[in-house]
Design a protein around this motif. Structure first.
Motif, PDB file in Angstrom:
ATOM      1  N   ILE A  83       0.839  -1.178   0.025  1.00  0.00           N
ATOM      2  CA  ILE A  83      -0.104  -0.119   0.115  1.00  0.00           C
ATOM      3  C   ILE A  83       1.133   1.325  -0.003  1.00  0.00           C
ATOM      4  CG2 ILE A  83      -1.799   1.388   1.333  1.00  0.00           C
ATOM      5  CD1 ILE A  83      -2.906  -1.072  -0.331  1.00  0.00           C
ATOM      6  N   GLU A  84       2.053   1.242   0.770  1.00  0.00           N
ATOM      7  CA  GLU A  84       2.948   2.343   0.708  1.00  0.00           C
ATOM      8  C   GLU A  84       3.460   2.711  -0.652  1.00  0.00           C
ATOM      9  OE1 GLU A  84       4.515   2.241   5.376  1.00  0.00           O
ATOM     10  OE2 GLU A  84       5.583   1.087   3.649  1.00  0.00           O
ATOM     11  N   ALA A  85       3.693   1.590  -1.344  1.00  0.00           N
ATOM     12  CA  ALA A  85       4.408   1.733  -2.713  1.00  0.00           C
ATOM     13  C   ALA A  85       3.448   2.330  -3.568  1.00  0.00           C
ATOM     14  CB  ALA A  85       4.760   0.443  -3.067  1.00  0.00           C
ATOM     15  N   VAL A  86       1.962   1.971  -3.508  1.00  0.00           N
ATOM     16  CA  VAL A  86       0.936   2.374  -4.499  1.00  0.00           C
ATOM     17  C   VAL A  86       0.661   4.010  -4.247  1.00  0.00           C
ATOM     18  CG1 VAL A  86      -1.801   2.329  -4.968  1.00  0.00           C
ATOM     19  CG2 VAL A  86      -0.298   0.263  -4.643  1.00  0.00           C
ATOM     20  N   LYS A  87       0.807   4.322  -2.921  1.00  0.00           N
ATOM     21  CA  LYS A  87       0.496   5.788  -2.461  1.00  0.00           C
ATOM     22  C   LYS A  87       1.707   6.674  -3.059  1.00  0.00           C
ATOM     23  CE  LYS A  87      -2.285   5.132   1.477  1.00  0.00           C
ATOM     24  NZ  LYS A  87      -2.626   5.383   3.053  1.00  0.00           N
ATOM     25  N   ARG A  88       2.903   6.032  -2.851  1.00  0.00           N
ATOM     26  CA  ARG A  88       4.205   6.805  -3.304  1.00  0.00           C
ATOM     27  C   ARG A  88       4.150   6.988  -4.653  1.00  0.00           C
ATOM     28  NH1 ARG A  88       8.624   4.945  -5.399  1.00  0.00           N
ATOM     29  NH2 ARG A  88       8.037   2.702  -4.663  1.00  0.00           N
ATOM     30  N   GLU A  89       4.113   5.861  -5.303  1.00  0.00           N
ATOM     31  CA  GLU A  89       4.082   5.861  -6.785  1.00  0.00           C
ATOM     32  C   GLU A  89       3.296   6.820  -7.455  1.00  0.00           C
ATOM     33  OE1 GLU A  89       6.325   4.778  -9.146  1.00  0.00           O
ATOM     34  OE2 GLU A  89       7.450   3.620  -7.665  1.00  0.00           O
ATOM     35  N   ALA A  90       1.655   6.720  -7.037  1.00  0.00           N
ATOM     36  CA  ALA A  90       0.569   7.626  -7.335  1.00  0.00           C
ATOM     37  C   ALA A  90       1.152   9.069  -7.181  1.00  0.00           C
ATOM     38  CB  ALA A  90      -0.635   7.449  -6.677  1.00  0.00           C
ATOM     39  N   LEU A  91       1.663   9.594  -5.997  1.00  0.00           N
ATOM     40  CA  LEU A  91       1.940  11.020  -5.682  1.00  0.00           C
ATOM     41  C   LEU A  91       3.003  11.217  -6.658  1.00  0.00           C
ATOM     42  CD1 LEU A  91       1.558  13.454  -3.897  1.00  0.00           C
ATOM     43  CD2 LEU A  91       2.882  12.273  -2.202  1.00  0.00           C
ATOM     44  N   GLU A  92       4.297  10.427  -6.570  1.00  0.00           N
ATOM     45  CA  GLU A  92       5.489  10.972  -7.612  1.00  0.00           C
ATOM     46  C   GLU A  92       4.956  11.183  -9.019  1.00  0.00           C
ATOM     47  OE1 GLU A  92       8.894   8.660  -4.936  1.00  0.00           O
ATOM     48  OE2 GLU A  92       7.955   7.534  -6.907  1.00  0.00           O
ATOM     49  N   GLU A  93       4.140  10.284  -9.681  1.00  0.00           N
ATOM     50  CA  GLU A  93       3.994  10.155 -11.001  1.00  0.00           C
ATOM     51  C   GLU A  93       2.967  11.070 -11.590  1.00  0.00           C
ATOM     52  OE1 GLU A  93       4.135   6.483 -12.891  1.00  0.00           O
ATOM     53  OE2 GLU A  93       6.089   6.050 -12.245  1.00  0.00           O
ATOM     54  N   SER A  94       1.662  11.056 -10.580  1.00  0.00           N
ATOM     55  CA  SER A  94       0.529  11.875 -11.019  1.00  0.00           C
ATOM     56  C   SER A  94       0.380  13.214 -10.186  1.00  0.00           C
ATOM     57  CB  SER A  94      -0.677  10.866 -10.842  1.00  0.00           C
ATOM     58  OG  SER A  94      -0.955  10.860  -9.410  1.00  0.00           O
ATOM     59  N   GLY A  95       0.937  13.439  -8.928  1.00  0.00           N
ATOM     60  CA  GLY A  95       0.739  14.631  -8.131  1.00  0.00           C
ATOM     61  C   GLY A  95      -0.677  14.239  -7.337  1.00  0.00           C
ATOM     62  N   TYR A  96      -1.238  13.299  -7.221  1.00  0.00           N
ATOM     63  CA  TYR A  96      -2.429  12.959  -6.759  1.00  0.00           C
ATOM     64  C   TYR A  96      -1.936  12.112  -5.225  1.00  0.00           C
ATOM     65  CZ  TYR A  96      -5.860  14.924  -9.638  1.00  0.00           C
ATOM     66  OH  TYR A  96      -6.623  15.521 -10.629  1.00  0.00           O
ATOM     67  N   GLU A  97      -2.527  12.327  -4.153  1.00  0.00           N
ATOM     68  CA  GLU A  97      -2.499  11.535  -2.942  1.00  0.00           C
ATOM     69  C   GLU A  97      -3.609  10.572  -3.371  1.00  0.00           C
ATOM     70  OE1 GLU A  97      -3.049  13.985   0.238  1.00  0.00           O
ATOM     71  OE2 GLU A  97      -1.008  14.970   0.015  1.00  0.00           O
TER      72      GLU A  97
END
Length: 319
Positions: A83-97
């Motif tokens: 789950i931490e990986a999903v949240k991190r990748e989404a924020l880094e790549e899309s700008g969204y939390e």
């Protein structure tokens, strides 16, 4: 394992509760723990579809796929949960939390590479613009599903079509019935394991296959480095019955923590399977290491059948 105990374990699995650490019931090539990025690679991805039937995509910055589009995602890091990986990748790549809602599917290749694809809700942040391009991605954009289907934009992988379709089917199902989401359960493991729930139905009863070594329990196998999740399940069935065609229904649960690198980099998949054709289980299997647990618990049977019939499971794509 008494009848009530067996039924309770099945109920716990169906309710998304953890069962504890496992060990393989079958010979293994090694007892050494697997190490992330040395023996195994985990990848995460997230498919988010908004109310306008648009999918959140990011434009790749990597040289090998520069300018192409895909869902946010990437490799899991050491000491990181899924789950931490999903949240991190989404924020880094899309700008969204984002907040992951359900594990849509698991893609596995040769026992060395496993990806976990989720659907999620946007909870904060803002869409990444081209002015914010970095090594993670060039930008993010909400892309109509029709544009993806017609490949109006350059897709990184054509598997994006399948991912969007799986997400749409899941979201459509939630509009009509209450579907219990599948999210990773915090339980550490030292390797990749499969715990098999193999069920056979008659008109008013359900039989579940148990392994007898150390006391009756759901059979568990460690996935060998040269094997696959599906082949590992087939090995269990072959040991129990010889040749028998089975139908994989999907993944009931995923257990992982990843919080102690080199010790708990493993994952355990609890998978549900049944016979491919009508079958009345005998009282004995071909191997004395197995037995059938029979239950007439109608509530439990209905719960299992609903998981199968309403596709309330995470899909497994394994090769």
């Amino acid at each position: 394992m008494e009848e009530l105990a067996a039924d309770q374990i099945l109920t716990n699995i169906l309710n998304g509760e953890k069962l504890g650490k496992v060990k393989s019931d079958f010979p293994v090539e090694t007892n050494e723990p697997i190490v992330l990025r040395q023996h195994i690679m985990y990848v995460v991805g997230v498919v988010i579809i908004n109310d306008r039937n648009e999918v959140l995509l990011v434009q790749e910055a990597k040289k090998s796929c520069y300018g192409q589009w895909h869902v946010p995602g990437g490799r899991m890091e050491q000491n990181e949960s899924i789950i931490e990986a999903v949240k991190r990748e989404a924020l880094e790549e899309s700008g969204y939390e984002v907040e992951p809602k359900h594990l849509l599917c698991v893609n596995a290749h040769d026992g060395h590479w496993i990806s976990f694809i989720f659907t999620a809700d946007v909870t904060g942040g803002k869409l990444k613009s081209l002015d914010e391009a970095d090594e993670e991605s060039l930008q993010a954009r909400w892309v109509p599903v029709s544009d993806i289907k017609n490949e109006v934009i350059r897709l990184r992988h054509r598997d994006l079509h399948r991912l969007v379709e799986v997400a749409q089917q899941y979201l459509a199902g939630t509009q009509f019935v209450e579907i219990q989401p599948i999210l990773p359960i915090a339980q550490s493991h030292d390797a990749v394991y499969v715990r098999l729930v193999f069920a056979a139905f008659s008109s008013d009863k359900m039989n579940v296959l148990l392994h007898t070594d150390g006391g009756p329990h759901l059979p568990v196998i460690r996935v060998a480095s040269y094997s696959s999740i599906t082949a590992s399940m087939a090995h269990i069935i072959k040991e129990a019955f010889g040749q028998l065609r089975i139908e994989l229904c999907g993944i009931l649960s995923v257990e992982h923590t990843g919080k102690c690198h080199g010790v708990s980099d493993g994952v355990c998949f609890t998978c549900l399977a049944t016979v491919a054709t009508p079958y009345i289980p005998p009282t004995q299997t071909e191997s004395g290491a197995f037995l059938w647990h029979e239950t007439s618990n109608q509530e439990l049977m209905a719960h299992v059948r609903s998981k199968m019939g309403l596709k309330q499971l995470s899909r497994l794509n394994d090769r």
